[in-house]
Design a protein around this motif. Structure first.
Motif, PDB file in Angstrom:
ATOM      1  N   LEU A 202      34.483 -19.157  27.463  1.00 18.39           N
ATOM      2  CA  LEU A 202      34.453 -17.279  28.606  1.00 18.39           C
ATOM      3  C   LEU A 202      33.618 -17.036  29.873  1.00 18.39           C
ATOM      4  O   LEU A 202      33.954 -16.475  30.504  1.00 18.39           O
ATOM      5  CB  LEU A 202      33.394 -16.687  27.297  1.00 18.39           C
ATOM      6  CG  LEU A 202      34.270 -17.071  26.386  1.00 18.39           C
ATOM      7  CD1 LEU A 202      33.461 -16.352  24.777  1.00 18.39           C
ATOM      8  CD2 LEU A 202      35.501 -16.286  25.699  1.00 18.39           C
ATOM      9  N   ALA A 203      32.093 -18.170  29.619  1.00 20.98           N
ATOM     10  CA  ALA A 203      31.704 -18.371  31.107  1.00 20.98           C
ATOM     11  C   ALA A 203      32.308 -18.345  32.076  1.00 20.98           C
ATOM     12  O   ALA A 203      32.253 -18.100  32.736  1.00 20.98           O
ATOM     13  CB  ALA A 203      30.116 -19.035  30.894  1.00 20.98           C
ATOM     14  N   SER A 204      32.757 -19.887  32.677  1.00 23.56           N
ATOM     15  CA  SER A 204      33.694 -20.399  33.024  1.00 23.56           C
ATOM     16  C   SER A 204      34.558 -19.274  34.169  1.00 23.56           C
ATOM     17  O   SER A 204      34.965 -19.055  34.900  1.00 23.56           O
ATOM     18  CB  SER A 204      34.781 -21.489  32.924  1.00 23.56           C
ATOM     19  OG  SER A 204      35.182 -21.814  33.982  1.00 23.56           O
ATOM     20  N   ASN A 205      35.823 -18.972  33.101  1.00 24.57           N
ATOM     21  CA  ASN A 205      36.349 -17.576  32.804  1.00 24.57           C
ATOM     22  C   ASN A 205      36.154 -16.491  33.971  1.00 24.57           C
ATOM     23  O   ASN A 205      36.568 -15.454  35.022  1.00 24.57           O
ATOM     24  CB  ASN A 205      37.753 -17.032  31.895  1.00 24.57           C
ATOM     25  CG  ASN A 205      38.358 -18.144  30.645  1.00 24.57           C
ATOM     26  OD1 ASN A 205      38.279 -19.175  32.196  1.00 24.57           O
ATOM     27  ND2 ASN A 205      38.424 -18.153  30.258  1.00 24.57           N
ATOM     28  N   GLU A 206      34.806 -15.681  32.991  1.00 23.39           N
ATOM     29  CA  GLU A 206      34.374 -14.661  33.620  1.00 23.39           C
ATOM     30  C   GLU A 206      33.753 -15.288  35.721  1.00 23.39           C
ATOM     31  O   GLU A 206      33.561 -14.590  36.349  1.00 23.39           O
ATOM     32  CB  GLU A 206      33.031 -13.939  32.903  1.00 23.39           C
ATOM     33  CG  GLU A 206      31.722 -12.726  33.267  1.00 23.39           C
ATOM     34  CD  GLU A 206      32.625 -11.633  33.661  1.00 23.39           C
ATOM     35  OE1 GLU A 206      32.336 -10.466  34.038  1.00 23.39           O
ATOM     36  OE2 GLU A 206      33.708 -11.705  32.232  1.00 23.39           O
ATOM     37  N   LEU A 207      33.296 -15.885  34.967  1.00 25.51           N
ATOM     38  CA  LEU A 207      32.808 -16.411  37.013  1.00 25.51           C
ATOM     39  C   LEU A 207      34.250 -16.277  37.735  1.00 25.51           C
ATOM     40  O   LEU A 207      33.449 -16.170  38.767  1.00 25.51           O
ATOM     41  CB  LEU A 207      32.089 -17.952  36.736  1.00 25.51           C
ATOM     42  CG  LEU A 207      31.363 -18.919  37.572  1.00 25.51           C
ATOM     43  CD1 LEU A 207      30.070 -17.808  38.460  1.00 25.51           C
ATOM     44  CD2 LEU A 207      31.017 -20.355  37.564  1.00 25.51           C
ATOM     45  N   PHE A 208      34.914 -17.247  37.401  1.00 26.75           N
ATOM     46  CA  PHE A 208      36.280 -17.179  38.526  1.00 26.75           C
ATOM     47  C   PHE A 208      36.567 -15.895  39.341  1.00 26.75           C
ATOM     48  O   PHE A 208      37.152 -15.719  40.091  1.00 26.75           O
ATOM     49  CB  PHE A 208      37.513 -18.329  37.731  1.00 26.75           C
ATOM     50  CG  PHE A 208      37.260 -19.739  38.224  1.00 26.75           C
ATOM     51  CD1 PHE A 208      38.154 -19.650  39.489  1.00 26.75           C
ATOM     52  CD2 PHE A 208      35.939 -20.303  37.942  1.00 26.75           C
ATOM     53  CE1 PHE A 208      37.658 -21.338  39.529  1.00 26.75           C
ATOM     54  CE2 PHE A 208      36.183 -21.916  38.230  1.00 26.75           C
ATOM     55  CZ  PHE A 208      36.830 -21.892  39.065  1.00 26.75           C
TER      56      PHE A 208
END
Length: 496
Positions: A202-208
């Motif tokens: 979830l954090a990775s998707n938000e970061l991109f």
């Protein structure tokens, strides 16, 4: 983003390759193959008898004679003849990653996943049995920039010819059967559902999304529930006809083949692909606004991601940034981040940094997870370490150690045919010079402290980071003081 084989094989990463299976087939069937003269010669060579023989000697590596040409249909070919084993590796690399999804996230990944699900007269089971019966391996995968399809086969013509014929069908003329599409959609949807319970994802998707905004790199390669559900067979066929063309392909070949045999293989594969030009490269992204964003998630851990835009793959500072990052957080134990965050304070099991250069500017990323009640202090510590590193640069000892580690690990980049074919595919896809590996190594060994420091500061700024955290909101505690003997059990125990 992963490489996938037929139904009986697990998911693999882009650079992963298994030599054991093919060797097992070869040695289990000695009557069907003939060992190459080079293999017999290698057995007779003098063997190392004492480690003392290595004292003072730099690690040796495999010199590559890279040959290149273009097929009649416009595919670029890179070939290295390697006679040590009676097999060959073939990799096709297409500009057919998720950056080409347009308005249908996940389309590139789904198209690639469907390649070996059926061709005229053969279903997925027939294809899997066809490769296995020949001692061959098929693998494929799709990522943000690229999609790949690979074949490993024995080089004996009786095995090579049918393996290549099947491979050309699978990559050039997939049938996209409806029952397979339904099954793979269900698998992807199940994966998307599982991701809801993974704070790191979830954090990775938000970061991109924060990092890239409206750029094609912003969305995850595996799409969304809505986009995957809506994909049709006609869309898959249209994407294949657009992105899997001969003009959009780089063909890398390594193995027990002559130049003439490699040319015949490349011509056969290129002719089997749809006709068409290369697709347009992704445009450069716009620098995002720095800031912090939190995802509330019920867990004992908090995931911390810090990123900003880095470089594209052909940036002249790549060698300096790569070595500089190895010292900061890219080299495992002994890096600045690992020493200060884990070894001295026991705040995490692991903290890592990396540049991911792509056709357009890829991200520079620092990632770790730690106890939720220590997350704010840990984030501040990581930011301070980065700021100090940019201000002062590496020490001479850190630089020397990094160069020595690079020199020791560099031979692994050409230690196997599978490693070489991956390097060739990347060199062709990113249009790197044929002597790239040698040049990169020499540039790295010649770097000074000031050159590394200047490159890191040219491309990174401590106050321009996009920060995404995922975890619970809890009262914070002060960090433990640094010590040479932290607690035996690091506080940041991974949950996933």
């Amino acid at each position: 983003m992963s490489e996938r084989k037929g139904p009986r094989y697990a998911l693999l990463g882009l650079s992963a390759a298994v030599l054991v299976g093919a060797l097992g087939y070869y040695f289990a069937n000695p009557v069907e193959t003939v060992a190459s003269p080079a293999l017999e010669s290698a057995k007779a060579e003098r063997k190392l008898e004492s480690l003392a023989e290595l004292d003072g000697k730099p690690p040796s590596h495999r010199a590559l004679n890279v040959q290149t040409w273009k097929t009649a249909e416009g595919s670029r070919v890179l070939f290295v003849e390697a006679r040590q084993l009676p097999m060959f590796d073939l990799r096709l690399t297409f500009a057919a990653g998720s950056s080409q999804d347009d308005n249908t996230p996940g389309l590139a990944l789904l198209t690639n996943a469907m390649l070996n699900e059926g061709v005229a007269g053969k279903d997925v089971g027939d294809i899997a049995q066809g490769f296995e019966g020949l001692g061959a391996e098929f693998s494929n995968g799709a990522y943000r920039d690229m999609a790949v399809a690979s074949l490993r086969s024995l080089s004996d013509i009786d095995k090579r010819t049918p393996a290549l014929n099947l491979f050309a069908e699978v990559v050039g003329k997939p049938a996209f059967p409806a029952d397979s599409l339904a099954r793979i959609k269900n698998q992807m949807l199940a994966s998307l559902e599982f991701q809801k319970q993974n704070p790191g994802k979830l954090a990775s998707n938000e970061l991109f999304e924060r990092l890239y905004g409206n750029h094609p790199y912003a969305h995850a390669s595996d799409g969304t529930v809505q986009s995957i559900t809506s994909v049709t067979i006609d869309q898959l066929k249209a994407f294949h006809n657009k992105a899997y063309t001969a003009g959009n392909a780089v063909i890398a070949i390594v193995g027990d083949l002559s130049r003439a045999e490699a040319e015949a293989i490349a011509s056969q594969v290129s002719a089997a692909l749809p006709k068409g030009p290369a697709v347009a490269k992704a445009v450069q992204p716009v620098d995002p606004k720095a800031g912090a964003h939190h995802i509330e998630f019920p867990s004992k851990q908090t995931h911390l991601l810090l990123a900003q835009l880095g470089i594209d793959r052909d940036d002249p500072d790549y060698a300096a940034l790569s070595l500089g990052n190895q010292i900061l957080g890219g080299g495992g134990f002994g890096t600045r981040l690992m020493t200060e965050v884990r070894e001295k304070r026991g705040l995490t099991y692991g903290v890592y940094s990396n540049f991911s250069p792509m056709q357009a500017r890829g991200p520079f990323l620092i990632n770790l997870q730690t106890r939720a009640e220590l997350s704010e202090g840990t984030l501040k510590l990581v930011q301070d370490i980065l700021a100090d590193y940019l201000k002062n640069g590496p020490t001479q000892k850190e630089l020397d150690d990094a160069k020595r580690e690079l020199a020791g690990s560099f031979p692994l980049s050409t230690a196997s045919n599978a490693a070489i074919v991956g390097q060739l595919g990347a060199m062709g896809f990113y249009d790197l010079p044929l002597d790239y590996l040698e040049t990169f190594m020499q540039q790295s060994q010649d770097l000074t402290i000031e050159q590394v420091k200047d490159a890191m500061n040219k491309h990174l700024s401590a106050d321009k980071m996009v920060v995404v955290t995922a975890g619970p909101t809890v009262p914070q505690k002060p960090l433990p003081p640094p010590t040479d003997k932290p607690s035996e059990q690091p506080l940041g125990v991974p949950e996933h």
